[in-house]
Design an enzyme around this catalytic site. Structure first.
Site, mmCIF file in Angstrom:
data_model
loop_
_atom_site.group_PDB
_atom_site.id
_atom_site.type_symbol
_atom_site.label_atom_id
_atom_site.label_comp_id
_atom_site.label_asym_id
_atom_site.label_seq_id
_atom_site.Cartn_x
_atom_site.Cartn_y
_atom_site.Cartn_z
ATOM 1 N N ASP A 45 0.835 -1.200 0.000
ATOM 2 C CA ASP A 45 0.000 0.000 0.000
ATOM 3 C C ASP A 45 0.870 1.250 0.000
ATOM 4 O OD1 ASP A 45 -2.790 1.269 0.530
ATOM 5 O OD2 ASP A 45 -1.471 2.180 2.028
ATOM 6 N N TYR A 50 2.730 10.314 -0.620
ATOM 7 C CA TYR A 50 3.710 9.877 0.376
ATOM 8 C C TYR A 50 5.123 10.257 -0.051
ATOM 9 C CZ TYR A 50 0.070 6.876 2.459
ATOM 10 O OH TYR A 50 -1.068 6.390 3.053
ATOM 11 N N SER A 147 -10.692 5.815 1.817
ATOM 12 C CA SER A 147 -9.931 5.818 3.069
ATOM 13 C C SER A 147 -10.438 6.946 3.959
ATOM 14 C CB SER A 147 -8.439 6.008 2.790
ATOM 15 O OG SER A 147 -7.697 6.085 3.990
ATOM 16 N N TRP A 201 -5.015 0.881 8.684
ATOM 17 C CA TRP A 201 -3.697 1.462 8.892
ATOM 18 C C TRP A 201 -3.503 1.799 10.367
ATOM 19 C CZ3 TRP A 201 -3.115 6.687 10.403
ATOM 20 C CH2 TRP A 201 -4.234 7.521 10.248
ATOM 21 N N PRO A 203 -2.162 -0.128 12.814
ATOM 22 C CA PRO A 203 -2.569 -1.159 13.766
ATOM 23 C C PRO A 203 -1.750 -1.148 15.048
ATOM 24 C CG PRO A 203 -1.311 -2.130 11.971
ATOM 25 C CD PRO A 203 -1.584 -0.711 11.580
ATOM 26 N N ALA A 205 -0.868 1.777 16.438
ATOM 27 C CA ALA A 205 -1.117 3.118 17.004
ATOM 28 C C ALA A 205 0.152 3.968 16.990
ATOM 29 C CB ALA A 205 -1.665 3.015 18.426
ATOM 30 N N LYS A 212 7.620 -0.056 23.083
ATOM 31 C CA LYS A 212 8.910 0.625 23.134
ATOM 32 C C LYS A 212 8.891 1.872 24.008
ATOM 33 C CE LYS A 212 8.876 1.363 18.681
ATOM 34 N NZ LYS A 212 9.275 1.801 17.309
ATOM 35 N N ARG A 224 9.804 6.597 16.419
ATOM 36 C CA ARG A 224 9.005 7.624 15.750
ATOM 37 C C ARG A 224 8.880 8.859 16.611
ATOM 38 N NH1 ARG A 224 4.724 6.662 12.545
ATOM 39 N NH2 ARG A 224 4.796 8.903 12.287
ATOM 40 N N GLN A 286 12.159 -5.057 11.176
ATOM 41 C CA GLN A 286 10.865 -4.908 11.826
ATOM 42 C C GLN A 286 9.755 -5.612 11.057
ATOM 43 O OE1 GLN A 286 10.577 -0.627 12.014
ATOM 44 N NE2 GLN A 286 11.811 -0.491 13.877
#
Length: 336
Positions: A45, A50, A147, A201, A203, A205, A212, A224, A286
């Protein structure tokens, strides 16, 4: 990797899909996409907007070495991709031009799933759906979806398509996870009746459910929230209450012999109306762990324990659609 049918269409999508909206460096993005292929992921996807269109370019380069029929490519249109007044939205002009540009960047002659990235109130729904239908009839698009549309907007699109004899929506891409469940009240029941599959999208959060982030601990510098993408993270959700509750999921994951990210993904996939969970990554390694969540089942007792732990911080208000990555900050303020 297991596969599921996308709604009532005939399209099979991998339970874990790779989402390329998170960008670090071009080399890392390419390596992660290749890792996704190696992990058995077949659904990819992306969106024209992006990384300023670079995400499609990188994905197209990676997938060009793969047999086209072996993968499902999903991209989206609506968000701005240029400075002009017609470089955004769901007008016929922008849809046709954006689809052509996406096809070039993705190095393919067709898009498996083409989605309206958001609802465009400035453009008549008939115009948008006619443009999508024409792309399907031209063989440039196989299926269409949306979406972050509300139940009312999806209902209107289904009625318009039926009245005009146009191709109908088969997919919805909403934000959905253990703490963000706004689609459960209205969107999910509607889509279940109408045969619309969910490719969800966030999943994890935005990483909150990965384990982490620890209450009272510094933010991991490569994460992030602690790294270059901090502006896209809901740092307001990093409260002791939220992080403490999420940390209480760790013993549940340990009992099952899985990681916290795998627990979060298995929770999403436990919903029979979810066709695929879209995961991203900031570094190689990951994606393989996320892909291993395919096939993990959670019994009713585990699901009930998760609800007990997270109940006070779960957002369920359907009025929170459309959602954005930073809405978790607003969610905790709302809950408070």
């Amino acid at each position: 990797m297991r596969h599921r049918t996308l709604g009532r269409s005939g399209l099979q999508v991998s339970e874990i899909a790779y989402g390329s909206w998170i960008s670090t460096t071009e080399d890392a993005a390419e390596a992660i996409a290749r890792e996704a292929l190696d992990a058995g992921i077949t659904t990819f996807d992306t969106a024209d907007a992006y990384a300023g269109t670079l995400a499609e370019t990188v994905l197209g380069r990676v997938l060009s070495a793969t047999r086209r029929e072996a993968v499902v490519i999903s991209t989206k249109v609506c968000a701005p991709v240029g400075p002009g007044p017609n470089d955004r939205g769901l007008s016929r002009k922008h849809i046709m031009e954006s689809a052509a540009a996406s096809l070039r960047r993705l190095r393919t002659d067709h898009i498996d799933l083409y989605q309206a990235h958001r609802y465009d109130p400035r453009t008549p729904l008939e115009e948008t759906l006619r443009a999508f239908d024409d792309l399907v009839r031209q063989g440039k698009v196989c299926y269409v979806g949306v979406s972050e549309w509300t139940a009312d907007q999806i209902t209107a699109a289904l009625k318009t398509a039926a009245d005009m004899g146009l191709d109908r929506i088969v997919a919805n891409q909403p934000q959905y996870n253990m703490v963000w469940r706004v689609i459960e009240a209205e969107v999910l029941p509607l889509c279940a009746r109408e045969g619309i599959g969910q490719l969800v999208w966030s999943p994890l959060a935005q990483g909150l459910l990965s384990g982490k982030y620890r209450p009272g601990a510094p933010l991991p510098p490569a994460s992030r929230a602690g790294g270059p993408a901090r502006s896209q993270f809901a740092t307001g959700a990093l409260t002791d209450d939220v992080l403490t509750r999420i940390s209480q999921l760790a013993p549940i994951a340990a009992e099952l012999g899985i990681t916290m990210p795998q627990l979060a993904l298995a929770w999403v996939l436990s919903n029979p109306h979810v066709s695929s969970a879209i995961v991203g990554a900031t570094a190689p390694g990951q994606i393989t762990g996320s892909a291993a969540a395919s096939g993990i089942t959670l019994d009713d007792a585990i699901l009930a324990r998760i609800d007990t732990v997270l109940g006070p911080i779960v957002e369920r208000d359907p009025a929170r659609t459309p959602a954005h990555p930073t809405d978790y900050a607003k969610q905790t303020e709302h809950a408070a």
